[in-house]
Design an enzyme around this catalytic site. Structure first.
Site, PDB file in Angstrom:
ATOM      1  N   THR A   1      36.721  51.776  45.875  1.00  0.00           N
ATOM      2  CA  THR A   1      36.153  51.094  47.037  1.00  0.00           C
ATOM      3  C   THR A   1      36.107  52.009  48.269  1.00  0.00           C
ATOM      4  O   THR A   1      36.914  52.941  48.384  1.00  0.00           O
ATOM      5  CB  THR A   1      37.024  49.855  47.356  1.00  0.00           C
ATOM      6  OG1 THR A   1      36.703  49.359  48.649  1.00  0.00           O
ATOM      7  CG2 THR A   1      38.519  50.209  47.378  1.00  0.00           C
ATOM      8  N   ASP A   2      35.211  51.687  49.187  1.00  0.00           N
ATOM      9  CA  ASP A   2      35.161  52.426  50.462  1.00  0.00           C
ATOM     10  C   ASP A   2      36.339  52.053  51.363  1.00  0.00           C
ATOM     11  O   ASP A   2      36.593  52.726  52.364  1.00  0.00           O
ATOM     12  CB  ASP A   2      33.826  52.179  51.188  1.00  0.00           C
ATOM     13  CG  ASP A   2      33.566  50.722  51.540  1.00  0.00           C
ATOM     14  OD1 ASP A   2      34.375  49.844  51.142  1.00  0.00           O
ATOM     15  OD2 ASP A   2      32.554  50.446  52.208  1.00  0.00           O
ATOM     16  N   GLU A   3      37.073  50.997  51.002  1.00  0.00           N
ATOM     17  CA  GLU A   3      38.165  50.538  51.877  1.00  0.00           C
ATOM     18  C   GLU A   3      39.308  51.553  51.936  1.00  0.00           C
ATOM     19  O   GLU A   3      40.142  51.500  52.832  1.00  0.00           O
ATOM     20  CB  GLU A   3      38.656  49.153  51.437  1.00  0.00           C
ATOM     21  CG  GLU A   3      37.514  48.155  51.428  1.00  0.00           C
ATOM     22  CD  GLU A   3      37.933  46.701  51.262  1.00  0.00           C
ATOM     23  OE1 GLU A   3      39.070  46.361  51.585  1.00  0.00           O
ATOM     24  OE2 GLU A   3      37.076  45.918  50.804  1.00  0.00           O
TER      25      GLU A   3
ATOM     26  N   TYR B   1      45.660  45.896  49.324  1.00  0.00           N
ATOM     27  CA  TYR B   1      44.592  46.153  48.341  1.00  0.00           C
ATOM     28  C   TYR B   1      44.094  47.589  48.438  1.00  0.00           C
ATOM     29  O   TYR B   1      44.081  48.340  47.456  1.00  0.00           O
ATOM     30  CB  TYR B   1      43.422  45.167  48.542  1.00  0.00           C
ATOM     31  CG  TYR B   1      42.146  45.595  47.835  1.00  0.00           C
ATOM     32  CD1 TYR B   1      42.080  45.651  46.447  1.00  0.00           C
ATOM     33  CD2 TYR B   1      41.009  45.953  48.564  1.00  0.00           C
ATOM     34  CE1 TYR B   1      40.928  46.057  45.790  1.00  0.00           C
ATOM     35  CE2 TYR B   1      39.839  46.363  47.918  1.00  0.00           C
ATOM     36  CZ  TYR B   1      39.805  46.413  46.537  1.00  0.00           C
ATOM     37  OH  TYR B   1      38.662  46.818  45.892  1.00  0.00           O
TER      38      TYR B   1
ATOM     39  N   LYS C   1      44.389  50.769  45.782  1.00  0.00           N
ATOM     40  CA  LYS C   1      43.216  51.478  45.239  1.00  0.00           C
ATOM     41  C   LYS C   1      43.294  52.966  45.616  1.00  0.00           C
ATOM     42  O   LYS C   1      42.950  53.838  44.811  1.00  0.00           O
ATOM     43  CB  LYS C   1      41.911  50.862  45.768  1.00  0.00           C
ATOM     44  CG  LYS C   1      41.592  49.470  45.254  1.00  0.00           C
ATOM     45  CD  LYS C   1      41.364  49.394  43.756  1.00  0.00           C
ATOM     46  CE  LYS C   1      40.079  50.033  43.300  1.00  0.00           C
ATOM     47  NZ  LYS C   1      39.823  49.748  41.845  1.00  0.00           N
TER      48      LYS C   1
HETATM   49  P1  NAD Z   1      37.062  40.930  40.047  1.00  0.00           P
HETATM   50  O1  NAD Z   1      38.321  40.518  40.746  1.00  0.00           O
HETATM   51  O2  NAD Z   1      35.886  40.031  40.074  1.00  0.00           O
HETATM   52  O3  NAD Z   1      37.380  41.212  38.496  1.00  0.00           O
HETATM   53  C1  NAD Z   1      38.519  41.905  38.081  1.00  0.00           C
HETATM   54  C2  NAD Z   1      38.569  41.839  36.558  1.00  0.00           C
HETATM   55  O4  NAD Z   1      39.702  42.604  36.114  1.00  0.00           O
HETATM   56  C3  NAD Z   1      38.766  40.415  36.008  1.00  0.00           C
HETATM   57  O5  NAD Z   1      37.966  40.219  34.885  1.00  0.00           O
HETATM   58  C4  NAD Z   1      40.243  40.379  35.627  1.00  0.00           C
HETATM   59  O6  NAD Z   1      40.542  39.467  34.572  1.00  0.00           O
HETATM   60  C5  NAD Z   1      40.463  41.833  35.195  1.00  0.00           C
HETATM   61  N1  NAD Z   1      41.869  42.243  35.318  1.00  0.00           N
HETATM   62  C6  NAD Z   1      42.689  42.082  36.387  1.00  0.00           C
HETATM   63  N2  NAD Z   1      43.907  42.572  36.101  1.00  0.00           N
HETATM   64  C7  NAD Z   1      43.844  43.080  34.849  1.00  0.00           C
HETATM   65  C8  NAD Z   1      44.781  43.743  34.001  1.00  0.00           C
HETATM   66  N3  NAD Z   1      46.036  43.972  34.409  1.00  0.00           N
HETATM   67  N4  NAD Z   1      44.377  44.138  32.774  1.00  0.00           N
HETATM   68  C9  NAD Z   1      43.117  43.902  32.348  1.00  0.00           C
HETATM   69  N5  NAD Z   1      42.188  43.265  33.100  1.00  0.00           N
HETATM   70  C10 NAD Z   1      42.552  42.865  34.332  1.00  0.00           C
HETATM   71  O7  NAD Z   1      36.716  42.371  40.634  1.00  0.00           O
HETATM   72  P2  NAD Z   1      35.280  42.995  40.980  1.00  0.00           P
HETATM   73  O8  NAD Z   1      34.835  42.512  42.307  1.00  0.00           O
HETATM   74  O9  NAD Z   1      34.411  42.849  39.795  1.00  0.00           O
HETATM   75  O10 NAD Z   1      35.690  44.534  41.159  1.00  0.00           O
HETATM   76  C11 NAD Z   1      35.721  45.421  40.034  1.00  0.00           C
HETATM   77  C12 NAD Z   1      36.209  46.777  40.506  1.00  0.00           C
HETATM   78  O11 NAD Z   1      35.317  47.287  41.501  1.00  0.00           O
HETATM   79  C13 NAD Z   1      37.595  46.762  41.140  1.00  0.00           C
HETATM   80  O12 NAD Z   1      38.293  47.909  40.708  1.00  0.00           O
HETATM   81  C14 NAD Z   1      37.332  46.822  42.631  1.00  0.00           C
HETATM   82  O13 NAD Z   1      38.384  47.471  43.316  1.00  0.00           O
HETATM   83  C15 NAD Z   1      36.061  47.643  42.664  1.00  0.00           C
HETATM   84  N6  NAD Z   1      35.155  47.388  43.809  1.00  0.00           N
HETATM   85  C16 NAD Z   1      34.783  46.113  44.102  1.00  0.00           C
HETATM   86  C17 NAD Z   1      33.895  45.889  45.157  1.00  0.00           C
HETATM   87  C18 NAD Z   1      33.420  44.491  45.499  1.00  0.00           C
HETATM   88  O14 NAD Z   1      32.701  44.326  46.495  1.00  0.00           O
HETATM   89  N7  NAD Z   1      33.728  43.472  44.726  1.00  0.00           N
HETATM   90  C19 NAD Z   1      33.416  46.969  45.908  1.00  0.00           C
HETATM   91  C20 NAD Z   1      33.825  48.261  45.562  1.00  0.00           C
HETATM   92  C21 NAD Z   1      34.702  48.456  44.508  1.00  0.00           C
HETATM   93  P1  TYD Z   2      35.549  39.873  51.641  1.00  0.00           P
HETATM   94  O1  TYD Z   2      34.407  39.277  50.893  1.00  0.00           O
HETATM   95  O2  TYD Z   2      36.918  39.317  51.411  1.00  0.00           O
HETATM   96  O3  TYD Z   2      35.511  41.448  51.375  1.00  0.00           O
HETATM   97  P2  TYD Z   2      36.387  42.643  52.071  1.00  0.00           P
HETATM   98  O4  TYD Z   2      37.473  42.064  52.869  1.00  0.00           O
HETATM   99  O5  TYD Z   2      36.918  43.364  50.855  1.00  0.00           O
HETATM  100  O6  TYD Z   2      35.408  43.432  52.864  1.00  0.00           O
HETATM  101  O7  TYD Z   2      35.247  39.753  53.190  1.00  0.00           O
HETATM  102  C1  TYD Z   2      34.082  40.300  53.769  1.00  0.00           C
HETATM  103  C2  TYD Z   2      34.159  40.096  55.273  1.00  0.00           C
HETATM  104  O8  TYD Z   2      34.080  38.695  55.541  1.00  0.00           O
HETATM  105  C3  TYD Z   2      35.495  40.552  55.878  1.00  0.00           C
HETATM  106  O9  TYD Z   2      35.236  41.102  57.165  1.00  0.00           O
HETATM  107  C4  TYD Z   2      36.296  39.276  56.004  1.00  0.00           C
HETATM  108  C5  TYD Z   2      35.232  38.215  56.252  1.00  0.00           C
HETATM  109  N1  TYD Z   2      35.536  36.851  55.737  1.00  0.00           N
HETATM  110  C6  TYD Z   2      35.425  35.747  56.569  1.00  0.00           C
HETATM  111  O10 TYD Z   2      35.075  35.881  57.777  1.00  0.00           O
HETATM  112  N2  TYD Z   2      35.674  34.508  56.060  1.00  0.00           N
HETATM  113  C7  TYD Z   2      36.062  34.312  54.765  1.00  0.00           C
HETATM  114  O11 TYD Z   2      36.316  33.155  54.352  1.00  0.00           O
HETATM  115  C8  TYD Z   2      36.168  35.457  53.910  1.00  0.00           C
HETATM  116  C9  TYD Z   2      36.573  35.314  52.464  1.00  0.00           C
HETATM  117  C10 TYD Z   2      35.887  36.716  54.437  1.00  0.00           C
END
Ligand code: NAD
Ligand code: TYD
Length: 356
Positions: free
Chosen positions: A135-137, A160, A164
């Site tokens: 992630t960019d975070e 988080y 990461k």
């Molecule tokens: P998500 O929370 O929707 O899904 C996570 C998946 O991992 C689930 O299917 C869960 O069952 C599985 N999981 C969790 N713990 C596990 C374990 N110990 N063993 C096996 N499986 C396990 O997450 P997402 O949003 O699909 O994100 C996927 C990846 O991309 C993550 O690594 C996250 O850090 C990264 N990422 C997400 C975003 C975003 O905007 N969602 C952006 C950048 C990077």
């Molecule tokens: P989120 O989807 O949790 O992603 P991240 O924190 O990983 O960027 O949140 C996106 C943005 O939205 C973040 O600035 C927090 C804000 N947010 C709200 O204002 N209300 C909400 O209920 C949630 C879940 C997030």
């Protein structure tokens, strides 16, 4: 020749979109999906590919060294695409332990199994790439100007992002120390079908659809760079095939929005696309500014020039189009949404938002 990919976390939001993306486009790919099925993992996300002979689901934990080592020995994957993680910042604030366990210890366990496969030295040793999806975070928080590049120093602020960042450092160490052919991607906020309604966009869609209050943290002016999930999948496939071992690629949408802009846009689209609220009330009237998230990062913005220049990837979906497609998906998949709004979601919502 058919390539076997070991995908972790393939039942989550991005993982499931990636598995579907590949099975629908690449005839010679076989996918082994290892997923623990936490609250965020949902078998129904892949119900339509479950019977595909190129797909195998394994229910298990990436922290289970015996299971993971056995899978490498049995399947001899050519590549690993590592999605499995605890992924929600708010949950990491109320309970960081699972984040350290899965994101740090789990990634380490997977790396150890990959290292053994990589150093195996036998003619059958097959591992070519280990793609770590991050992630960019990890870069921290930006002020009003500037962008995250691959050279930006790490400065994670939440449990988080810290977990990461730790996993990224381990992946990088395995490249430098053991020569494991790793590639790290750091991507901005994704949105699209199958996203669990704890993240901003699906949470607001669900609440606004049902006429419930729309919680906006702080002043609503925090900025995220939003990328449609299918564009992220295309970027990952590009990185898997063309990424250079040891390199990091930033992936972003070049699409900065304040949270309040997103919430307002969802309200406007739902007023147009869904049944009206009682009395014809505009959905923007449901917006509530609530107590801010502790340590809330102000702004994220990705400079994705490296992946564009070196690998030729660019986002293909405009935000207007992506948001409309996302909302249409949630409207057409009411049973999926109802299925994930179970008792544990209700208690999560109450803990996180009750009296906020
Ligand atoms: P998500 O929370 O929707 O899904 C996570 C998946 O991992 C689930 O299917 C869960 O069952 C599985 N999981 C969790 N713990 C596990 C374990 N110990 N063993 C096996 N499986 C396990 O997450 P997402 O949003 O699909 O994100 C996927 C990846 O991309 C993550 O690594 C996250 O850090 C990264 N990422 C997400 C975003 C975003 O905007 N969602 C952006 C950048 C990077
Ligand atoms: P989120 O989807 O949790 O992603 P991240 O924190 O990983 O960027 O949140 C996106 C943005 O939205 C973040 O600035 C927090 C804000 N947010 C709200 O204002 N209300 C909400 O209920 C949630 C879940 C997030």
């Amino acid at each position: 020749m058919t390539k076997t990919l070991l995908v972790t976390g393939g039942c989550g939001f991005i993982g499931a979109n990636f598995v579907r993306y590949l099975l629908n486009r690449e005839a010679d790919v076989r996918i082994v999906n290892l997923d623990k099925l936490t609250y965020a993992g949902n078998l129904s996300n892949l119900a339509d590919v479950a019977a595909d002979s190129r797909y195998r689901f394994v229910h298990g934990d990436i922290c289970d060294a015996g299971l993971v080592g056995g899978l490498f020995a049995e399947e001899k994957p050519e590549a690993v695409v590592h999605f499995a993680a605890e992924s929600h910042v708010d949950r990491s604030i109320s309970g960081p332990s699972a984040f350290v366990q899965t994101n740090v210890v789990g990634t380490f366990t997977l790396l150890e199994a990959a290292r053994n496969a990589w150093l195996d030295g036998s003619a059958e040793a097959s591992l070519r790439r280990f793609v770590h999806v991050s992630t960019d975070e990890v870069y921290g928080s930006l002020g009003a100007t500037g962008y995250f590049t691959e050279e930006t120093p790490y400065d994670p602020r939440s449990p988080y992002s810290a977990s990461k960042a730790a996993s990224d450092h381990l992946v990088s160490a395995y490249f430098h120390t053991y020569g494991l052919p790793t590639v790290i991607t750091n991507c901005s906020n994704n949105y699209g079908p199958l996203q669990f309604p704890e993240k901003l966009i699906p949470l607001i869609v669900n609440n606004a659809l049902h006429g419930r209050e729309l919680p906006v943290y702080g002043d609503g002016k925090n900025v995220r760079d939003w990328l449609y999930v299918e564009d992220h999948c295309a970027a990952l496939w590009t990185v898997l095939n063309q990424g250079v071992p040891g390199e990091t690629y930033n992936i972003g949408g070049n699409n900065e929005k304040q949270n309040i802009e997103i919430v307002t846009a969802i309200c406007t689209l739902l007023d147009e696309m869904a049944s009206p609220l009682p009395g014809g009330k505009a959905r923007t009237s449901l917006i509530r500014f609530v107590k801010d998230r502790p340590g809330h990062d102000r702004r994220y913005a990705i400079d994705a020039e490296k992946i564009r220049r070196e690998l030729g990837w660019e986002p293909g979906t405009t935000f207007e189009e992506g948001l409309r497609r996302t909302i249409s998906w949630y409207l057409a998949n009411g049973p999926w949404l109802q299925g994930v709004l179970d008792g544990s979601y209700q208690s999560y919502y109450q803990t996180m938002y009750g009296g906020r």
